[in-house]
Scaffold this motif. Structure first.
Motif, PDB file in Angstrom:
ATOM      1  N   ILE A  38       0.836  -1.214   0.000  1.00  0.00           N
ATOM      2  CA  ILE A  38       0.000   0.000   0.000  1.00  0.00           C
ATOM      3  C   ILE A  38       0.868   1.259   0.000  1.00  0.00           C
ATOM      4  CG2 ILE A  38      -0.419   0.133   2.511  1.00  0.00           C
ATOM      5  CD1 ILE A  38      -3.362   0.957   1.726  1.00  0.00           C
ATOM      6  N   TYR A  39       1.987   1.243   0.723  1.00  0.00           N
ATOM      7  CA  TYR A  39       2.833   2.441   0.740  1.00  0.00           C
ATOM      8  C   TYR A  39       3.549   2.628  -0.600  1.00  0.00           C
ATOM      9  CZ  TYR A  39       2.099   2.939   5.792  1.00  0.00           C
ATOM     10  OH  TYR A  39       1.552   3.115   7.033  1.00  0.00           O
ATOM     11  N   GLU A  40       3.916   1.532  -1.249  1.00  0.00           N
ATOM     12  CA  GLU A  40       4.570   1.652  -2.559  1.00  0.00           C
ATOM     13  C   GLU A  40       3.559   2.140  -3.616  1.00  0.00           C
ATOM     14  OE1 GLU A  40       7.618   1.723  -3.498  1.00  0.00           O
ATOM     15  OE2 GLU A  40       7.321   1.606  -5.667  1.00  0.00           O
ATOM     16  N   HIS A  41       2.323   1.638  -3.507  1.00  0.00           N
ATOM     17  CA  HIS A  41       1.271   2.151  -4.385  1.00  0.00           C
ATOM     18  C   HIS A  41       1.152   3.665  -4.214  1.00  0.00           C
ATOM     19  CE1 HIS A  41      -2.539   2.540  -6.432  1.00  0.00           C
ATOM     20  NE2 HIS A  41      -3.160   2.901  -5.331  1.00  0.00           N
ATOM     21  N   SER A  42       1.196   4.094  -2.967  1.00  0.00           N
ATOM     22  CA  SER A  42       1.092   5.520  -2.682  1.00  0.00           C
ATOM     23  C   SER A  42       2.291   6.278  -3.247  1.00  0.00           C
ATOM     24  CB  SER A  42       0.988   5.725  -1.169  1.00  0.00           C
ATOM     25  OG  SER A  42       0.528   7.017  -0.889  1.00  0.00           O
ATOM     26  N   LEU A  43       3.487   5.730  -3.041  1.00  0.00           N
ATOM     27  CA  LEU A  43       4.691   6.411  -3.534  1.00  0.00           C
ATOM     28  C   LEU A  43       4.636   6.557  -5.058  1.00  0.00           C
ATOM     29  CD1 LEU A  43       7.444   7.682  -3.201  1.00  0.00           C
ATOM     30  CD2 LEU A  43       8.432   5.430  -2.826  1.00  0.00           C
ATOM     31  N   LYS A  44       4.147   5.528  -5.732  1.00  0.00           N
ATOM     32  CA  LYS A  44       4.030   5.628  -7.196  1.00  0.00           C
ATOM     33  C   LYS A  44       3.061   6.755  -7.574  1.00  0.00           C
ATOM     34  CE  LYS A  44       5.568   1.168  -8.805  1.00  0.00           C
ATOM     35  NZ  LYS A  44       5.213  -0.013  -7.976  1.00  0.00           N
ATOM     36  N   LEU A  45       1.966   6.876  -6.807  1.00  0.00           N
ATOM     37  CA  LEU A  45       1.022   7.969  -7.097  1.00  0.00           C
ATOM     38  C   LEU A  45       1.659   9.336  -6.826  1.00  0.00           C
ATOM     39  CD1 LEU A  45      -2.291   6.442  -5.703  1.00  0.00           C
ATOM     40  CD2 LEU A  45      -1.722   6.842  -8.106  1.00  0.00           C
ATOM     41  N   TRP A  46       2.466   9.420  -5.755  1.00  0.00           N
ATOM     42  CA  TRP A  46       3.169  10.691  -5.486  1.00  0.00           C
ATOM     43  C   TRP A  46       3.999  11.102  -6.693  1.00  0.00           C
ATOM     44  CZ3 TRP A  46       2.153  14.038  -1.827  1.00  0.00           C
ATOM     45  CH2 TRP A  46       1.693  13.622  -0.578  1.00  0.00           C
ATOM     46  N   GLU A  47       4.581  10.110  -7.373  1.00  0.00           N
ATOM     47  CA  GLU A  47       5.504  10.412  -8.467  1.00  0.00           C
ATOM     48  C   GLU A  47       4.797  11.075  -9.652  1.00  0.00           C
ATOM     49  OE1 GLU A  47       7.337   6.492  -8.568  1.00  0.00           O
ATOM     50  OE2 GLU A  47       9.169   7.291  -7.663  1.00  0.00           O
ATOM     51  N   THR A  48       3.486  10.955  -9.729  1.00  0.00           N
ATOM     52  CA  THR A  48       2.762  11.619 -10.833  1.00  0.00           C
ATOM     53  C   THR A  48       1.676  12.576 -10.318  1.00  0.00           C
ATOM     54  OG1 THR A  48       1.244   9.732 -10.935  1.00  0.00           O
ATOM     55  CG2 THR A  48       3.107   9.692 -12.448  1.00  0.00           C
ATOM     56  N   LEU A  49       1.653  12.806  -9.021  1.00  0.00           N
ATOM     57  CA  LEU A  49       0.542  13.579  -8.450  1.00  0.00           C
ATOM     58  C   LEU A  49       0.529  15.031  -8.940  1.00  0.00           C
ATOM     59  CD1 LEU A  49      -1.873  13.185  -6.553  1.00  0.00           C
ATOM     60  CD2 LEU A  49      -0.434  13.961  -4.658  1.00  0.00           C
ATOM     61  N   GLU A  50       1.709  15.590  -9.090  1.00  0.00           N
ATOM     62  CA  GLU A  50       1.778  16.984  -9.524  1.00  0.00           C
ATOM     63  C   GLU A  50       1.085  17.171 -10.883  1.00  0.00           C
ATOM     64  OE1 GLU A  50       4.976  19.235  -8.077  1.00  0.00           O
ATOM     65  OE2 GLU A  50       5.370  20.134 -10.027  1.00  0.00           O
ATOM     66  N   GLU A  51       1.340  16.243 -11.819  1.00  0.00           N
ATOM     67  CA  GLU A  51       0.681  16.329 -13.134  1.00  0.00           C
ATOM     68  C   GLU A  51      -0.812  16.049 -12.987  1.00  0.00           C
ATOM     69  OE1 GLU A  51       4.023  13.696 -13.831  1.00  0.00           O
ATOM     70  OE2 GLU A  51       4.110  15.472 -12.566  1.00  0.00           O
ATOM     71  N   ASP A  52      -1.134  15.060 -12.178  1.00  0.00           N
ATOM     72  CA  ASP A  52      -2.542  14.709 -11.976  1.00  0.00           C
ATOM     73  C   ASP A  52      -3.325  15.915 -11.451  1.00  0.00           C
ATOM     74  OD1 ASP A  52      -4.972  13.582 -11.382  1.00  0.00           O
ATOM     75  OD2 ASP A  52      -4.256  12.388  -9.702  1.00  0.00           O
ATOM     76  N   LEU A  53      -2.742  16.604 -10.488  1.00  0.00           N
ATOM     77  CA  LEU A  53      -3.444  17.741  -9.874  1.00  0.00           C
ATOM     78  C   LEU A  53      -3.226  19.030 -10.658  1.00  0.00           C
ATOM     79  CD1 LEU A  53      -2.659  17.116  -6.083  1.00  0.00           C
ATOM     80  CD2 LEU A  53      -4.667  16.399  -7.397  1.00  0.00           C
ATOM     81  N   ASP A  54      -2.257  19.028 -11.546  1.00  0.00           N
ATOM     82  CA  ASP A  54      -1.862  20.241 -12.245  1.00  0.00           C
ATOM     83  C   ASP A  54      -1.615  21.373 -11.240  1.00  0.00           C
ATOM     84  OD1 ASP A  54      -1.224  21.983 -14.259  1.00  0.00           O
ATOM     85  OD2 ASP A  54      -3.300  22.465 -14.770  1.00  0.00           O
ATOM     86  N   TYR A  55      -0.842  21.036 -10.251  1.00  0.00           N
ATOM     87  CA  TYR A  55      -0.625  21.958  -9.141  1.00  0.00           C
ATOM     88  C   TYR A  55       0.722  21.612  -8.512  1.00  0.00           C
ATOM     89  CZ  TYR A  55      -1.993  24.996  -5.306  1.00  0.00           C
ATOM     90  OH  TYR A  55      -2.059  26.018  -4.421  1.00  0.00           O
ATOM     91  N   PRO A  56       1.536  22.609  -8.185  1.00  0.00           N
ATOM     92  CA  PRO A  56       2.861  22.287  -7.640  1.00  0.00           C
ATOM     93  C   PRO A  56       2.748  21.736  -6.220  1.00  0.00           C
ATOM     94  CG  PRO A  56       2.477  24.650  -7.543  1.00  0.00           C
ATOM     95  CD  PRO A  56       1.297  24.061  -8.272  1.00  0.00           C
ATOM     96  N   ILE A  57       3.418  20.623  -5.948  1.00  0.00           N
ATOM     97  CA  ILE A  57       3.375  20.081  -4.571  1.00  0.00           C
ATOM     98  C   ILE A  57       4.784  19.939  -3.994  1.00  0.00           C
ATOM     99  CG2 ILE A  57       1.139  18.903  -4.796  1.00  0.00           C
ATOM    100  CD1 ILE A  57       2.775  16.273  -5.205  1.00  0.00           C
ATOM    101  N   LEU A  58       5.782  20.397  -4.735  1.00  0.00           N
ATOM    102  CA  LEU A  58       7.180  20.373  -4.266  1.00  0.00           C
ATOM    103  C   LEU A  58       7.591  18.987  -3.762  1.00  0.00           C
ATOM    104  CD1 LEU A  58       7.571  23.812  -2.396  1.00  0.00           C
ATOM    105  CD2 LEU A  58       7.555  23.328  -4.847  1.00  0.00           C
TER     106      LEU A  58
END
Ligand SMILES: Cc1cc2nc3c(=O)[nH]c(=O)nc-3n(C[C@H](O)[C@H](O)[C@H](O)COP(=O)(O)OP(=O)(O)OC[C@H]3O[C@@H](n4cnc5c(N)ncnc54)[C@H](O)[C@@H]3O)c2cc1C
Ligand SMILES: [Zn+2]
Lengths: 409, 105
Positions: free
Chosen positions: A85-105
């Motif tokens: 579950i944490y690796e699934h989350s980490l993979k989502l973090w890796e594309t979250l900025e594009e997904d949200l179209d918002y800077p998350i640093l």
């Protein structure tokens, strides 16, 4: 990107979402507008097209632990269930900025989990092996390797707890928690989801094994499905619903120094000396340690805890001796007996629980939002949250990350 | 730092004490009769009150004796402490007022 040109600064948050009044009824009501509630709302809309949803927040949006955590993100947990579950989350973090179209640093600057004793070394090497088998990037580095990755760590053999080596996860890192919350909130709002602030859930209306609605400080709201994302205050809601959860709510504190030049290139955690430190983008050193021992809902803790974590920090990083504490604060974290979360079914047919993330649920934000949205939408747990049942405390199928060295944060 | 009143030694700093969680959780009277569910509740489930509750402390650096306390988990304020075996005192008639928002989570 909704950044002001050339500044990298996101728009002021109050313009990122509407501030609607509650409607009389929603298909899905989510209690708690922290990271998990907002991520669940986002993925309900994005992955399942479910948008007749309200997120009810007693205070201001993401003003609970989401505003107070130290933003460490990693997936190097020992057990298969946690790694998944944490690796699934980490993979989502890796594309979250594009997904949200918002800077998350989101900055993948790596995490070192230091080993200070022979037992630490054995546990760490075992965990690296488990991580590799689970497809999680992990390596064991020796003392010289630690000095190379983070030159300011005191790697002298003459200290009370010498650094014997560390586990290293290069893809781990930090993100800007407020931006994450605002980015998720903006997306959920765009999809038509109502984010309702100053709306405290005080009780429930039920019909047999179904919850038909919530009683709030802003009136009664009917719901088709209910998801609880109330972190440290979860038990106050389950007490109202009349079932027990194995949670204890504790203060967890953190602190920051004044802004400094970049000195700390990675994230360093030490369970034995007990402190963890990163340096935020602006330049402040961000530090935390363990919970205060007693139960507490006060969003603050005792001073000696802060004193100890600073002593540990100066022991590991002598260069910090001249830094000043700028600010300390506390949140309320919900801790389970096996230090793993509870995500899934409850005794009520249409109520789902998400709690027990304790000191380490920020990193899970996108991952759990994804899984809880799936659970709410389909009525079945996602394979990644399926092991994290409430029932495991009766069946004995615990996911015991407590002894697993990497548990905190 | 909080002062905690040891019923034997008097008020001492919090660092001298270790915490024992919820008080008055008796060992099952007839252990052999318990099913999985009941054992789970005895082993893993405790109240998690937001408000006044009874909890255990141990005076670790001095008399090393266990005792009980009534404390408000919203403000962290101790109302009273008492010895094991003593009846649970009725909560303080002058409880510390809870600032609104202190119970925010
Ligand atoms: C000091 C500190 C450091 C931490 N460091 C890390 C870290 O480095 N890495 C990591 O992964 N995790 C960390 N955590 C843990 C992480 O913050 C939490 O696990 C995570 O934020 C919990 O999910 P959330 O964001 O939804 O919680 P929250 O932001 O707490 O959201 C819950 C929300 O529910 C609301 N709520 C509660 N009751 C009600 C009600 N009755 N009605 C309406 N709304 C209600 C609350 O007001 C709150 O906004 C840390 C926590 C703290 C306190
Ligand atoms: Zn004593």
């Amino acid at each position: 990107m909704s950044t002001a040109p050339a500044t990298g600064v996101p728009e002021h948050p109050s313009f990122l979402w509407r501030n609607p009044d509650p409607k009389p009824s929603y298909d899905v009501v989510i209690v708690g507008g922290g990271g998990h509630g907002l991520a669940t709302a986002h993925y309900l809309a994005k992955n399942h097209g479910i948008t007749n949803v309200a997120v009810l927040e007693k205070g201001w949006l993401a003003g609970g632990n989401m505003a107070r955590n130290t933003t460490l993100i990693r997936s190097n947990y020992l057990w298969d269930e946690s790694a998944a579950i944490y690796e699934h989350s980490l993979k989502l973090w890796e594309t979250l900025e594009e997904d949200l179209d918002y800077p998350i640093l989101f900055s993948q600057r790596g995490v070192l989990n230091l080993a200070h004793t022979l037992q630490d070394v054995r546990d760490s090497v075992r965990r690296v092996g488990a991580n590799v088998l689970n497809g999680v990037d992990a390596e064991w580095v020796d003392t010289a390797g630690v000095a190379e990755l983070c030159p300011i760590v005191n790697t002298s053999p003459d200290i009370r707890y010498p650094v014997l080596g560390a586990t290293y996860q290069p893809r781990a890192g930090i993100a800007k928690h407020d931006y994450v919350a605002w980015g998720l909130a903006r997306r959920a709002d765009e999809a038509g989801i109502d984010l309702i602030q100053d709306c405290e859930v005080l009780g429930f209306t039920t019909d047999g094994d179904r919850v038909t609605g919530v009683r709030t400080s802003r009136g009664d709201i009917a719901c088709g499905t209910l998801a609880l994302c109330a972190a440290g205050r979860t038990s106050t809601l389950t007490d109202e619903l009349g079932f027990r959860v194995p949670l204890q709510s504790h203060p967890l504190q953190a602190l920051v120094s004044e802004l400094l030049e970049p000195v700390h290139p990675t994230v360093v955690m030490s369970n034995a000396v007990h402190v963890y430190v990163s340096q935020a983008h602006k330049g402040e050193l961000v530090m935390g340690a363990g919970v205060d021992s007693y139960n507490g809902y006060g969003q603050r803790g005792s001073f000696h805890i802060v004193e100890r974590q600073m002593a540990a920090a100066v022991e590991l990083f002598p260069v910090f001796a001249r830094a000043h504490v700028l600010r300390t604060w506390g949140g309320v974290v919900d801790v389970t007996p096996d230090a793993s979360p509870i995500v899934g079914r409850t005794p009520y047919e249409n109520v789902y629980l998400n709690c027990g993330w304790g000191t380490g649920g920020f990193k899970a934000t996108p991952g759990v939002g994804w899984c809880l949205a799936h659970t709410v939408a389909t009525g079945e747990p996602h394979p990644y949250n399926a092991p994290f049942t409430l029932d495991r405390f009766v069946s004995g199928r615990l996911v015991d990350e407590h002894g697993a060295a990497a548990v905190a944060h | 730092m909080q002062l905690i009143e040891c019923p034997w030694c008097g008020p001492r700093e919090e660092v001298e004490f270790s915490y024992g969680g919820q008080a008055h959780v008796p060992y099952p009277a007839d252990p052999a009769a318990l099913g999985d569910e009941e054992w789970a509740h005895y082993v893993f489930f405790r109240d998690n009150t937001a408000g006044v509750w009874a909890e255990r402390w141990m005076h670790a650096t001095a008399c090393r004796r266990w005792f009980n306390a009534l404390r408000d988990t919203r403000t962290h304020a101790f109302l009273t402490t008492y010895r094991p075996g003593d009846p649970v005192p009725s909560p303080d008639p002058h409880p510390t007022p809870t600032p609104e928002g202190a119970a925010n989570g």
